[in-house]
Write an enzyme that holds these catalytic residues in place. Structure first.
Site, mmCIF file in Angstrom:
data_model
loop_
_atom_site.group_PDB
_atom_site.id
_atom_site.type_symbol
_atom_site.label_atom_id
_atom_site.label_comp_id
_atom_site.label_asym_id
_atom_site.label_seq_id
_atom_site.Cartn_x
_atom_site.Cartn_y
_atom_site.Cartn_z
ATOM 1 N N LYS A 115 21.184 -20.706 74.917
ATOM 2 C CA LYS A 115 21.060 -19.917 76.147
ATOM 3 C C LYS A 115 21.223 -20.765 77.397
ATOM 4 O O LYS A 115 21.748 -20.306 78.411
ATOM 5 C CB LYS A 115 19.709 -19.191 76.166
ATOM 6 C CG LYS A 115 19.619 -18.055 75.154
ATOM 7 C CD LYS A 115 18.354 -17.239 75.341
ATOM 8 C CE LYS A 115 18.342 -16.040 74.395
ATOM 9 N NZ LYS A 115 17.135 -15.198 74.582
ATOM 10 N N LYS A 217 28.255 -9.888 66.492
ATOM 11 C CA LYS A 217 27.094 -9.003 66.347
ATOM 12 C C LYS A 217 27.181 -7.837 67.321
ATOM 13 O O LYS A 217 27.693 -7.988 68.436
ATOM 14 C CB LYS A 217 25.795 -9.780 66.609
ATOM 15 C CG LYS A 217 25.331 -10.638 65.456
ATOM 16 C CD LYS A 217 23.990 -11.282 65.751
ATOM 17 C CE LYS A 217 22.868 -10.266 65.815
ATOM 18 N NZ LYS A 217 21.534 -10.890 65.988
ATOM 19 N N LYS A 220 23.981 -5.391 73.110
ATOM 20 C CA LYS A 220 23.732 -4.564 74.289
ATOM 21 C C LYS A 220 24.659 -4.950 75.442
ATOM 22 O O LYS A 220 24.963 -4.142 76.313
ATOM 23 C CB LYS A 220 22.290 -4.746 74.772
ATOM 24 C CG LYS A 220 21.216 -4.554 73.737
ATOM 25 C CD LYS A 220 19.870 -5.044 74.283
ATOM 26 C CE LYS A 220 18.795 -5.069 73.220
ATOM 27 N NZ LYS A 220 17.544 -5.690 73.678
#
Length: 355
Positions: A115, A217, A220
């Site tokens: 991240k 994957k 969102k």
């Protein structure tokens, strides 16, 4: 002597729309665990500001996660549903754990490296300390079990390391306070306070990939809404997205080996199997040799059957935000009572004045 009550804890971040992957990989499992465990389910809103401080509608996203919990079948009266920031003990215990955890432990966290990217110096301290807050979420309720996916296994290991170090460092003080539970930490027998939390892995992991790219994957954040089935999608939207899902020109194989090198086919078969609560092999035995023009309508019918009631109930609940807020308020009060007892014990163990 203090007993540790068997208890499950898990949380979901309020970031973006929940989708089919979240439902199959987490929420449906949360529902099943209610039958065998005392459960605490949390919307971890404090975690959501570690990577992104400013959100357009954090309250709305928090209500959306709560609505998904309730619509899927989580019972907020028999169990506890609340949002993390209502209970100050999460942040308070996280500070204690910041002092227990070692910087080297945090620097090894794979998710932080991913991240933070190349600009690690510009990442927030909260992002680095995220696993310490996660440990506090779990151990504030002295949870004995946590359902985890692949991306959280390392964080649960850190939670276990923090609990073991706290128990070991304060063993004598824990015993003197009458709060000890005999347990093994490495090669030593100590009087521990926090459980060494165990992972709960319920059957084969459900990994749901994008409907537009079977190598990624379901997410969102994908700019294409056709890449995912949102939990708020109605029956027409669910069917349309499955019809438009990317496939290849070949028929479905009859054996699992035939899915190798066919990520989109593998993904759709996996989703069908998960929704039907059957194995991939069983699905291929039924549909092997058929074209996707036959398989997709059957899959759409099944997805609508399983998801449309959840979607409809979510939309109904989101139209009644006062009810959702009441559930979170009640859950926060009940969670807070457990958390307060833990914080008081920890202060006594450490030696902090609280009278």
């Amino acid at each position: 002597m203090s007993d540790i009550t068997p208890r499950v804890f898990s949380g979901v971040q309020p970031t973006g729309n929940l989708h089919l992957g979240n439902y199959l990989g987490a929420i449906r499992k949360f529902v099943a665990l209610q039958e065998s465990h005392d459960c605490i389910y949390c919307v971890v809103d404090l975690h959501s500001i570690t990577a992104q401080l400013v959100h357009d509608d954090l309250r709305g996203q928090t209500r959306s996660i709560t609505a998904a919990f309730l619509a899927a079948g989580i019972d907020p009266q028999q169990h506890i549903v609340f949002n993390q920031s209502r209970v100050s003990g999460h942040a308070e215990l996280a500070w204690v754990f910041n002092c227990v955890a070692r910087i080297g432990w945090m620097n090894r966290m794979t998710q932080f490296k991913e991240k933070a990217g190349k600009d690690r110096e510009n990442a927030s301290l909260g992002l680095l300390a995220y696993p310490s807050l996660m440990a506090a979420d779990i151990l504030l309720y002295r949870a004995t079990h946590v359902p985890v996916g692949d991306d959280q296994k390392q964080h649960l290991e850190l939670t276990r390391d923090i609990a073991a170090k706290f128990n070991n460092d304060f063993s004598d003080k824990i015993a003197a306070a009458g709060l000890g539970v005999p347990m093994q930490v490495d090669d030593e027998r100590v009087d521990g306070y926090f459980p060494i939390t165990e992972p709960l892995i319920e059957g084969p992991a459900t990994r749901v990939m994008s409907l537009k790219d079977g190598s990624k994957k379901m997410s969102k954040s994908d700019p294409s809404d056709l890449s995912r089935i949102n939990l708020t999608d109605d029956a027409d939207a669910i069917s349309r997205k499955i019809r438009k899902a990317r496939t290849d020109p070949d028929a479905l194989p009859s054996e699992l080996d035939g899915l190798t090198g066919r990520p989109e086919a593998d993904n759709l078969v996996g989703i069908y199997a998960a929704l039907a609560e059957r194995s991939k092999a069983e699905i291929l035995a039924e549909f092997g040799g058929r074209q996707f023009s036959e398989f997709k309508p059957a899959m759409a019918e099944l997805a609508v059957e399983k998801l449309a009631p959840v979607s409809a109930e979510m939309r109904r609940l989101l139209a009644e935000p006062d009810h959702i807020d009441a559930v979170l308020r009640d859950g926060g009060e009940r969670a807070g009572a457990i958390a307060e007892a833990t914080i008081n014990d920890v202060k006594d163990i450490i030696g902090l004045l609280r009278d």
